[in-house]
Design a protein around this motif. Structure first.
Motif, PDB file in Angstrom:
ATOM      1  N   LEU A  90      15.610   2.814  -8.021  1.00  0.00           N
ATOM      2  CA  LEU A  90      14.651   1.836  -8.535  1.00  0.00           C
ATOM      3  C   LEU A  90      15.209   1.052  -9.722  1.00  0.00           C
ATOM      4  N   PRO A 122      18.018  -3.704  -9.845  1.00  0.00           N
ATOM      5  CA  PRO A 122      17.012  -4.780  -9.883  1.00  0.00           C
ATOM      6  C   PRO A 122      16.722  -5.409  -8.528  1.00  0.00           C
ATOM      7  N   PRO A 181      12.929  -3.527  -6.993  1.00  0.00           N
ATOM      8  CA  PRO A 181      11.541  -3.760  -7.386  1.00  0.00           C
ATOM      9  C   PRO A 181      10.865  -4.949  -6.706  1.00  0.00           C
ATOM     10  N   PRO A 182      11.560  -6.068  -6.521  1.00  0.00           N
ATOM     11  CA  PRO A 182      10.869  -7.148  -5.822  1.00  0.00           C
ATOM     12  C   PRO A 182      10.528  -6.783  -4.372  1.00  0.00           C
ATOM     13  N   VAL A 199       9.737  -3.815  -3.385  1.00  0.00           N
ATOM     14  CA  VAL A 199       8.557  -2.958  -3.535  1.00  0.00           C
ATOM     15  C   VAL A 199       7.303  -3.817  -3.696  1.00  0.00           C
ATOM     16  N   ARG A 200       7.401  -4.812  -4.550  1.00  0.00           N
ATOM     17  CA  ARG A 200       6.253  -5.681  -4.783  1.00  0.00           C
ATOM     18  C   ARG A 200       5.800  -6.365  -3.502  1.00  0.00           C
ATOM     19  N   GLU A 221       4.055  -3.816  -1.337  1.00  0.00           N
ATOM     20  CA  GLU A 221       2.750  -3.421  -1.870  1.00  0.00           C
ATOM     21  C   GLU A 221       1.718  -4.524  -1.716  1.00  0.00           C
ATOM     22  N   ASP A 222       2.141  -5.743  -1.970  1.00  0.00           N
ATOM     23  CA  ASP A 222       1.178  -6.834  -1.879  1.00  0.00           C
ATOM     24  C   ASP A 222       0.613  -6.958  -0.471  1.00  0.00           C
ATOM     25  N   ASN A 282      -1.699   1.856   1.053  1.00  0.00           N
ATOM     26  CA  ASN A 282      -0.937   2.164  -0.156  1.00  0.00           C
ATOM     27  C   ASN A 282       0.471   2.552   0.228  1.00  0.00           C
ATOM     28  N   ALA A 283       1.356   2.476  -0.739  1.00  0.00           N
ATOM     29  CA  ALA A 283       2.721   2.959  -0.519  1.00  0.00           C
ATOM     30  C   ALA A 283       3.020   4.076  -1.502  1.00  0.00           C
ATOM     31  N   TRP A 284       3.577   5.142  -0.982  1.00  0.00           N
ATOM     32  CA  TRP A 284       4.148   6.187  -1.826  1.00  0.00           C
ATOM     33  C   TRP A 284       5.594   5.782  -2.057  1.00  0.00           C
ATOM     34  N   ILE A 285       5.961   5.548  -3.284  1.00  0.00           N
ATOM     35  CA  ILE A 285       7.334   5.164  -3.573  1.00  0.00           C
ATOM     36  C   ILE A 285       8.138   6.397  -3.937  1.00  0.00           C
ATOM     37  N   VAL A 286       9.253   6.595  -3.285  1.00  0.00           N
ATOM     38  CA  VAL A 286      10.142   7.671  -3.717  1.00  0.00           C
ATOM     39  C   VAL A 286      11.542   7.142  -3.926  1.00  0.00           C
ATOM     40  N   LEU A 308       6.897  -3.476 -12.332  1.00  0.00           N
ATOM     41  CA  LEU A 308       8.103  -2.728 -11.983  1.00  0.00           C
ATOM     42  C   LEU A 308       9.350  -3.608 -12.017  1.00  0.00           C
ATOM     43  N   THR A 309       9.171  -4.907 -11.946  1.00  0.00           N
ATOM     44  CA  THR A 309      10.353  -5.774 -11.959  1.00  0.00           C
ATOM     45  C   THR A 309      10.864  -6.001 -13.379  1.00  0.00           C
ATOM     46  N   PRO A 335      11.680   0.915 -14.792  1.00  0.00           N
ATOM     47  CA  PRO A 335      12.292   1.868 -13.854  1.00  0.00           C
ATOM     48  C   PRO A 335      12.925   3.089 -14.505  1.00  0.00           C
ATOM     49  N   GLU A 369       9.776  11.136 -13.076  1.00  0.00           N
ATOM     50  CA  GLU A 369       9.944  11.772 -11.779  1.00  0.00           C
ATOM     51  C   GLU A 369      10.875  12.972 -11.860  1.00  0.00           C
ATOM     52  N   TRP A 373       2.503   9.315  -8.152  1.00  0.00           N
ATOM     53  CA  TRP A 373       2.104   8.119  -7.407  1.00  0.00           C
ATOM     54  C   TRP A 373       2.351   6.935  -8.340  1.00  0.00           C
ATOM     55  N   ILE A 374       3.209   6.046  -7.966  1.00  0.00           N
ATOM     56  CA  ILE A 374       3.503   4.902  -8.812  1.00  0.00           C
ATOM     57  C   ILE A 374       2.632   3.726  -8.402  1.00  0.00           C
ATOM     58  N   ASN A 424       1.672  -0.358  -9.477  1.00  0.00           N
ATOM     59  CA  ASN A 424       1.993  -1.582 -10.185  1.00  0.00           C
ATOM     60  C   ASN A 424       0.708  -2.334 -10.448  1.00  0.00           C
TER      61      ASN A 424
END
Lengths: 357, 357
Positions: free
Chosen positions: A90, A93, A96-97, A99-100, A103-104, A112-116, B90-91, B96, B103, B114-115, B117
């Motif tokens: 994570l 750089p 993260p975008p 991920v965004r 998620e959006d 939902n998303a579980w982020i690992v 997160l960006t 991070p 974590e 659970w993360i 944003n």
DNA sequence: CTGAAAGCGCTAACAC
DNA sequence: GTGTTAGCGCTTTCAG
């Protein structure tokens, strides 16, 4: 109406005090059986119940501040309205975008998303996925794909809805959303050639990743297309997408006396290392050597000189991946497909003096 | 032993095929009651069961590849071995490493995060927290704290274990882990004063955040300590931690003819904007103006000149926050405390020529 | 020390 | 249309 403030509810009119209201509470208050309340509350089954009763149930649920318990629902249905999102790192750089974007899109449909974070560790990856599966996630988006990745292959083959983002596997029946690396390399190379460069070096990324091999392959193709010599000396394999690897590669090139006027770096981090190595040798950029990167990481426009790079639409990559996964969840049997998003050159040195060869 | 490969298990010896083994399966295979199996499998209750039986159960669980179903467990126990981690964006490269720290510590004791944003949107924050609460998370770490934050205040007051990281609230009974902003500003100011600066400007961050006000307060204190004039003209409030805000502030200073030889930027993004504005006016750095930032974001060492900045140990911030929360989960009644981590100056311009005033 | 029974909160057959 | 019943997989009284 906002949800009731946590921890301070005066308490519903039922006997209990600070407990979250349950379906039974709603049903009781509305004078119906819990099953009926469930049907009324669930948009998919609402038509099964009398309109008036449904309205009453909704009303009661609202005043009581009822929120369905997703745990109980998951236990019953083996679904969870959530997916697993597996990220290698994570702090890079790049991610993260993505991920965004994911998620959006998911958020828009109640997922939902579980982020690992796997930290690039296969053991952590398998453990995390196991843990997520036991939490009934309905599918996965992997940003950790390697060309050969038995674990993901098995998972997908076993029927778990799976989508790859940013990196693909060699086996291509797993849907993926990636940048069009070949196209990106092509425009980058054309840019360099148009500036007059004929001796171009490629810092290739890890060859166990689709991004690494695709960019390398496209580099070779571009050499051929432009009638340039494909000299093995002008190719450096970097074992990691890291600044240090880029610096090492360029230092070796200079030590070996390899002649070049431009560098196509497999990504921006390699380009950064390249900057370091050139500066270390007193070479100026773009005066002596032009550099093109890949990704358009944050702040590479602040380097001196600002880095020309191939922009990858990471947010869109994530958004498309989410769409693909949602589609797969809805229609598991539809044939898979992969998406290639176009890349664009961000030319930050167009005003640079023409190359002296 | 690695977990069984997903989707391809040959299947346990029980009748069912590809189903994950359940506690009942284990119990059946081991010839005990599910309750006994549960006790044996659970370290906390293992002492209640005969040693031999326990071993047998463990053995069977292992060969069957049994993994407890956390959903069922959560439904029963209203616990989940997971916490919510609320991140504003997160960006922003700040966060991070905090996530990683959290974590890593949680993972060590079998907890997950659970993360979520929030994108700095209070509505998204309340919705996310509500959703996490319904998933029985046991506590929260907020990186979204504002000085006045009724939502978090109510949540914590309502008894939900809550820890703040990076930013605090004005009410101080919620435990927090932050950098020692006052100390950081002090060393940054000493550095500038030692270089000979007397007219130092501060680009202050948002004054609804603890980081913004603490750094400003410490700046004033440092002026006093060093016997420098506290001129209102040499203070600019920036409404956001953004490059554009920093650029705007510095441009205004220059337009207003304010005299200064150094800038203490509230964070690195403001410092970046400062670089832009100075360059735009043809001012060199550190030749004409020295700049010090805050955070030591990735790649600020690549700027020209490399940015001198106050490093905040973000990973450690996260790790400590996780410890604090875990402690709180174990002993909810222990008195709360907050942790301040020391900051260090990363001096990247120590070889710069002495200032001409 | 172990088994029996109940139930967390919800949904999905199956009656009526 | 609505109620009844059962059960997802687990833990936790309570008996014995």
């Amino acid at each position: 109406m906002p949800p009731p403030p946590p921890g301070t509810e005066p308490g519903p009119r039922t006997a209990s005090v600070a407990r979250r209201p349950t379906l039974k509470d709603v049903a009781g208050e509305a004078g119906v059986h819990p099953a009926t309340a469930s049907r009324a509350l669930n948009p998919g089954t609402r038509h099964l119940v009398n309109d008036e009763t449904a309205q009453r149930v909704l009303q009661v649920a609202d005043t009581l501040g009822y929120q369905p318990n997703p745990i109980a629902r998951s236990l019953k249905t083996a679904r969870s309205a959530s997916i697993g999102l597996v990220i290698p790192d994570l702090t890079n750089p790049l991610f993260p975008p993505i991920v965004r974007g994911i998620e959006d899109v998911l958020g828009g449909v109640g997922y939902n998303a579980w982020i690992v974070n796997t930290d690039n560790d296969p053991a952590r990856e398998t453990a995390a996925v196991e843990s997520l599966r036991s939490r009934s996630v309905e599918g996965f988006v992997f940003a950790t794909g390697r060309l050969h990745h038995p674990f993901i292959e098995r998972l997908a083959a076993g029927g778990t809805p799976t989508v790859l983002v940013n990196r693909r596997l060699a086996v291509s029946d797993i849907p993926s959303v990636t940048g069009d690396d070949a196209g990106g390399v092509a425009i980058a190379m054309r840019h360099l050639v148009d500036l007059g460069h004929r001796r171009i070096v490629h810092l290739a990324g890890p060859q166990d990743l689709s991004t690494g091999v695709n960019r390398l392959r496209a580099f070779r193709q571009a050499l051929e297309d432009h009638g340039l010599e494909d000299s093995p000396a002008r190719l450096k394999l970097c074992s990691a997408w890291a600044e240090s690897a880029g610096a090492k590669a360029v230092t070796e090139l200079l030590d070996d006396g390899v002649e070049f006027t431009a560098v196509l770096a497999g990504n921006d981090l390699l380009a950064l290392g390249c900057y370091d190595a050139l500066a270390g040798r007193g070479l100026s950029c773009p005066g002596d050597v032009s550099v093109v990167g890949f990704n358009d990481m944050p702040f590479v426009d602040k380097l001196s000189p600002p880095l020309t790079t191939v922009r990858i639409p990471h947010y869109e990559l994530g958004a498309e991946a989410a769409h693909l996964l949602l589609e797969r969840l809805r229609a598991p049997d539809r044939t898979t497909r992969s998406i290639l998003l176009p890349l664009t050159l961000v030319d930050r040195q167009s005003t640079a003096p023409p190359r002296l060869l």
